[in-house]
Design an enzyme around this catalytic site. Structure first.
Site, PDB file in Angstrom:
ATOM      1  N   GLU A 117       2.488 -10.739  10.163  1.00  0.00           N
ATOM      2  CA  GLU A 117       3.824 -10.255   9.845  1.00  0.00           C
ATOM      3  C   GLU A 117       4.549 -10.042  11.177  1.00  0.00           C
ATOM      4  OE1 GLU A 117       3.024  -6.874   7.120  1.00  0.00           O
ATOM      5  OE2 GLU A 117       3.442  -8.315   5.537  1.00  0.00           O
ATOM      6  N   PRO A 151       5.656  -2.284  -5.183  1.00  0.00           N
ATOM      7  CA  PRO A 151       5.166  -1.182  -4.348  1.00  0.00           C
ATOM      8  C   PRO A 151       3.878  -0.611  -4.938  1.00  0.00           C
ATOM      9  CG  PRO A 151       7.046  -0.462  -5.688  1.00  0.00           C
ATOM     10  CD  PRO A 151       6.834  -1.916  -5.995  1.00  0.00           C
ATOM     11  N   GLY A 169      -7.686  -3.651   5.502  1.00  0.00           N
ATOM     12  CA  GLY A 169      -8.183  -2.447   6.170  1.00  0.00           C
ATOM     13  C   GLY A 169      -8.861  -2.724   7.503  1.00  0.00           C
ATOM     14  N   ALA A 178       0.863  -1.189   0.000  1.00  0.00           N
ATOM     15  CA  ALA A 178       0.000   0.000   0.000  1.00  0.00           C
ATOM     16  C   ALA A 178       0.900   1.239   0.000  1.00  0.00           C
ATOM     17  CB  ALA A 178      -0.895  -0.010   1.226  1.00  0.00           C
ATOM     18  N   TRP A 179       0.289   2.431  -0.094  1.00  0.00           N
ATOM     19  CA  TRP A 179       1.086   3.646  -0.242  1.00  0.00           C
ATOM     20  C   TRP A 179       1.403   4.364   1.065  1.00  0.00           C
ATOM     21  CZ3 TRP A 179      -2.258   6.878   1.976  1.00  0.00           C
ATOM     22  CH2 TRP A 179      -3.631   6.727   1.737  1.00  0.00           C
ATOM     23  N   ASN A 180       0.827   3.908   2.169  1.00  0.00           N
ATOM     24  CA  ASN A 180       0.979   4.726   3.385  1.00  0.00           C
ATOM     25  C   ASN A 180       2.325   4.529   4.097  1.00  0.00           C
ATOM     26  OD1 ASN A 180       0.173   2.152   4.118  1.00  0.00           O
ATOM     27  ND2 ASN A 180      -0.977   2.850   5.898  1.00  0.00           N
ATOM     28  N   CYS A 210      -3.752   1.804   8.724  1.00  0.00           N
ATOM     29  CA  CYS A 210      -4.762   0.737   8.695  1.00  0.00           C
ATOM     30  C   CYS A 210      -5.328   0.425  10.071  1.00  0.00           C
ATOM     31  CB  CYS A 210      -4.123  -0.520   8.112  1.00  0.00           C
ATOM     32  SG  CYS A 210      -2.600  -0.976   8.944  1.00  0.00           S
ATOM     33  N   GLU A 231      -2.906  -8.324   4.695  1.00  0.00           N
ATOM     34  CA  GLU A 231      -2.883  -7.241   5.691  1.00  0.00           C
ATOM     35  C   GLU A 231      -3.824  -6.171   5.158  1.00  0.00           C
ATOM     36  OE1 GLU A 231      -1.458  -7.239   8.512  1.00  0.00           O
ATOM     37  OE2 GLU A 231      -0.011  -8.863   8.411  1.00  0.00           O
TER      38      GLU A 231
HETATM   39  P1  NAD Z   1      -5.323  -0.719  -2.454  1.00  0.00           P
HETATM   40  O1  NAD Z   1      -6.090  -1.919  -2.003  1.00  0.00           O
HETATM   41  O2  NAD Z   1      -5.945   0.187  -3.418  1.00  0.00           O
HETATM   42  O3  NAD Z   1      -3.937  -1.179  -3.142  1.00  0.00           O
HETATM   43  C1  NAD Z   1      -2.995  -1.940  -2.437  1.00  0.00           C
HETATM   44  C2  NAD Z   1      -2.035  -2.557  -3.441  1.00  0.00           C
HETATM   45  O4  NAD Z   1      -2.707  -3.569  -4.175  1.00  0.00           O
HETATM   46  C3  NAD Z   1      -1.477  -1.589  -4.469  1.00  0.00           C
HETATM   47  O5  NAD Z   1      -0.114  -1.909  -4.692  1.00  0.00           O
HETATM   48  C4  NAD Z   1      -2.291  -1.882  -5.714  1.00  0.00           C
HETATM   49  O6  NAD Z   1      -1.610  -1.594  -6.913  1.00  0.00           O
HETATM   50  C5  NAD Z   1      -2.526  -3.374  -5.580  1.00  0.00           C
HETATM   51  N1  NAD Z   1      -3.734  -3.894  -6.233  1.00  0.00           N
HETATM   52  C6  NAD Z   1      -4.924  -3.288  -6.356  1.00  0.00           C
HETATM   53  N2  NAD Z   1      -5.810  -4.118  -6.934  1.00  0.00           N
HETATM   54  C7  NAD Z   1      -5.152  -5.281  -7.174  1.00  0.00           C
HETATM   55  C8  NAD Z   1      -5.528  -6.534  -7.742  1.00  0.00           C
HETATM   56  N3  NAD Z   1      -6.757  -6.759  -8.197  1.00  0.00           N
HETATM   57  N4  NAD Z   1      -4.607  -7.511  -7.815  1.00  0.00           N
HETATM   58  C9  NAD Z   1      -3.357  -7.311  -7.341  1.00  0.00           C
HETATM   59  N5  NAD Z   1      -2.939  -6.148  -6.807  1.00  0.00           N
HETATM   60  C10 NAD Z   1      -3.831  -5.140  -6.713  1.00  0.00           C
HETATM   61  O7  NAD Z   1      -4.865   0.018  -1.125  1.00  0.00           O
HETATM   62  P2  NAD Z   1      -4.136   1.408  -0.968  1.00  0.00           P
HETATM   63  O8  NAD Z   1      -5.110   2.480  -1.314  1.00  0.00           O
HETATM   64  O9  NAD Z   1      -2.820   1.368  -1.618  1.00  0.00           O
HETATM   65  O10 NAD Z   1      -3.880   1.426   0.629  1.00  0.00           O
HETATM   66  C11 NAD Z   1      -4.867   1.696   1.569  1.00  0.00           C
HETATM   67  C12 NAD Z   1      -5.472   0.412   2.119  1.00  0.00           C
HETATM   68  O11 NAD Z   1      -4.438  -0.435   2.617  1.00  0.00           O
HETATM   69  C13 NAD Z   1      -6.384   0.679   3.313  1.00  0.00           C
HETATM   70  O12 NAD Z   1      -7.535  -0.125   3.216  1.00  0.00           O
HETATM   71  C14 NAD Z   1      -5.537   0.259   4.500  1.00  0.00           C
HETATM   72  O13 NAD Z   1      -6.249  -0.119   5.640  1.00  0.00           O
HETATM   73  C15 NAD Z   1      -4.759  -0.878   3.933  1.00  0.00           C
HETATM   74  N6  NAD Z   1      -3.546  -1.117   4.706  1.00  0.00           N
HETATM   75  C16 NAD Z   1      -3.485  -2.224   5.514  1.00  0.00           C
HETATM   76  C17 NAD Z   1      -2.362  -2.447   6.298  1.00  0.00           C
HETATM   77  C18 NAD Z   1      -2.251  -3.645   7.214  1.00  0.00           C
HETATM   78  O14 NAD Z   1      -1.145  -3.957   7.619  1.00  0.00           O
HETATM   79  N7  NAD Z   1      -3.333  -4.317   7.563  1.00  0.00           N
HETATM   80  C19 NAD Z   1      -1.296  -1.541   6.257  1.00  0.00           C
HETATM   81  C20 NAD Z   1      -1.378  -0.431   5.408  1.00  0.00           C
HETATM   82  C21 NAD Z   1      -2.519  -0.231   4.643  1.00  0.00           C
END
Ligand code: NAD
Length: 488
Positions: free
Chosen positions: A462, A177, A252, A151-153, A284, A250
């Protein structure tokens, strides 16, 4: 500011290889400037990375476990040496304040490599005796080529939390990434090789959903670990099912922080601030549903309002800044829609709720830290993940009621309990349906502690010793000590 636009390319076996997929760019969320451009990794680059990973694993496994540990320890040392530069790059790419990035991002990445460096020699199996008949033993074997999707955070932290245990257990890693924040992961790819890992052991493959889909379906990849939203997790798991990959998810959350009337109120407010406003609320595990026992609820709100209004918002590279911009304009729009919904559905806006557009703020994705009171469990702001600086405060009357409402969500990532009553703390921690519970604090994630979610928030863990379970599988070897009796 960056003087030149950087190049986003793949990092495969010591080489920078341009991607052949869609165009990508990394934009500074504070001012809209383009930091880097390039193209996503597509099938040809992923095939190259897989070939390089096969080769690299042979060399990696030919090294002793102690040598492998020394390489991972060197990765940690280089991360620490370059802490300031890497933190700055992370700030440019994500918009998080420079007050946070050195410790929360770079040190966490270094701590993770250091922790798993010490574990390469204890990837050990069990001995299971069967008396005079024989015994069995288990071997903890690496899975092979693993893929990570971030994710990007927390870009470098997520890349490290996946790569360090994967490599420690003897795997290779292909890491993708987030398409919006590829820069520090590319640095990590170089650092791992500089530390002595065979080229190709860690490839960095920038890209978006399409790149992620190739990784989740490719038959040469044994495991996929994704950090992202619940819908992404479900999509990746469905794609991975075709080749029955191991998965770690991991995802949301909509976590609850329970503040009991006996808690130290200032500490409770501090925990709620950390649980909602650190990294602009883009975390998250954030405790976005703050349940406060009714007798202290108004006092809590008064203190939280004052603290939120004192938060310094601004240029994330300014050491005085405490809150930066949200990751991109579409995300800011989404968060603002939640705020509008909260008002429309009848929640009381205690503070914040506005975009910041004056002067330099106009160039970035800035908003005020926001607190809602009188929030009802059925309101959209209370049910859906916002992933921005928006706190919902909900009064409660009894422990039982608070637990029932806290658990009434499909998510199960994290939770917190603030109380001076030690029995209550442990009773509540046991009953909260979450993968991580903090007692009298919030959002601390030391590497030795397993991290991950339950319910819809995730699968697998993790960090901690637990992470090795998710990057190895057990082979059972039965050893017969007697003759072979056969009825045939
Ligand atoms: P996102 O779900 O939009 O994307 C996450 C990643 O998945 C990106 O690299 C994206 O390119 C990839 N992706 C998207 N669709 C895909 C698919 N169909 N197949 C394979 N890869 C795919 O999330 P985001 O906007 O980057 O990040 C925010 C989200 O991440 C929030 O929901 C947050 O809670 C979650 N998050 C969870 C944790 C944790 O440890 N539980 C940590 C950080 C962020």
């Amino acid at each position: 500011m960056m003087s030149t636009v950087l190049e986003i390319s793949c990092h495969i076996a010591g080489r920078r290889i341009p991607g052949s997929g869609d165009a990508l760019s990394s934009i500074n969320p504070a001012n809209g400037e383009t930091l880097a451009t390039g193209n996503a990794a597509a099938m040809p680059e992923i095939e190259q990375a897989i070939e390089a990973a096969r080769e690299a694993r042979r060399s990696w496994m030919a090294m002793s476990a102690a040598e492998r540990g020394r390489v991972l320890a060197r990765v940690a040392a280089i991360l620490r040496e370059r802490r300031d530069d890497l933190a700055r790059l992370e700030v440019l790419d994500t918009g998080k304040p420079i007050q946070e990035a050195p410790a929360a991002d770079i040190d966490s990445a270094a701590d993770c490599f250091e922790f798993f460096a010490g574990l390469t020699q204890i990837v050990q199996g069990e001995h299971i005796p069967f008396g005079d008949d024989g015994f069995a033993y288990t071997r903890r074997e690496p899975l092979g080529i693993c893929a990570g999707i971030g994710a990007w955070n927390y870009p470098i932290q997520i890349a490290s939390w996946k790569t360090a245990p994967a490599l420690a257990a003897g795997n290779a890693m292909l890491f993708k990434p987030s398409e919006v924040t590829p820069l520090t992961a590319l640095e990590l790819g170089r650092i791992v090789e500089e530390a002595g890992a065979p080229p190709g052991l860690l490839s960095i493959l920038p890209g978006g959903r399409e790149t992620g889909e190739i990784l989740s379906t490719h038959p040469a990849i044994a495991k996929i670990s994704v950090t992202g939203s619940v819908p992404t997790g479900k999509a990746v798991m469905a794609s991975a099912a075709g080749t029955l990959k191991h998965v770690t998810m991991e995802l949301g959350g909509k976590s609850a922080l329970l503040v009991f009337a006996d808690a130290d109120l200032d500490d409770a407010v501090s925990a709620a601030m950390l649980a909602n406003f650190y990294t602009q609320g883009e975390i998250c595990t954030n405790g976005t549903r703050v349940f406060v026992e009714r007798p202290v609820c108004e006092a809590f709100l008064e203190k939280a309002k004052a603290r939120a209004e004192a938060i310094r918002i601004g240029d994330p590279l300014d050491p005085e800044t405490q809150m930066g911009p949200l990751i991109h304009a579409q995300h800011l729009d989404k968060v603002m829609k939640f705020v509008e919904n909260g008002v429309r559905e009848g929640a009381r806006l205690v503070t914040g709720g506005k975009r910041l557009t004056d002067g330099d703020f106009a160039k970035g994705n800035f908003m005020q830290p926001t607190i809602f009171a009188d929030v009802l469990d059925q309101m959209t702001i209370c049910m859906q993940e916002i992933f921005g600086p928006v706190m919902s405060v909900l009064p409660f009357e009894s422990e039982e009621e608070a637990l029932r409402r806290a658990n009434d969500t499909p998510f199960g990532l994290a939770a917190g309990v603030m109380t001076r009553d030690i029995s209550r703390a442990h009773r509540v921690a046991a009953k909260l349906e979450a993968g991580v519970v903090w007692v009298n604090h919030y959002n601390l994630t030391p590497i030795p502690m397993p991290f991950g979610g339950s319910k819809m928030s995730g699968l697998g863990r993790e960090n901690g010793l637990a992470a090795l379970d998710f990057y190895t599988e057990r082979k059972s070897v039965y050893v017969n000590l007697g003759g072979v009796e056969s009825p045939y």
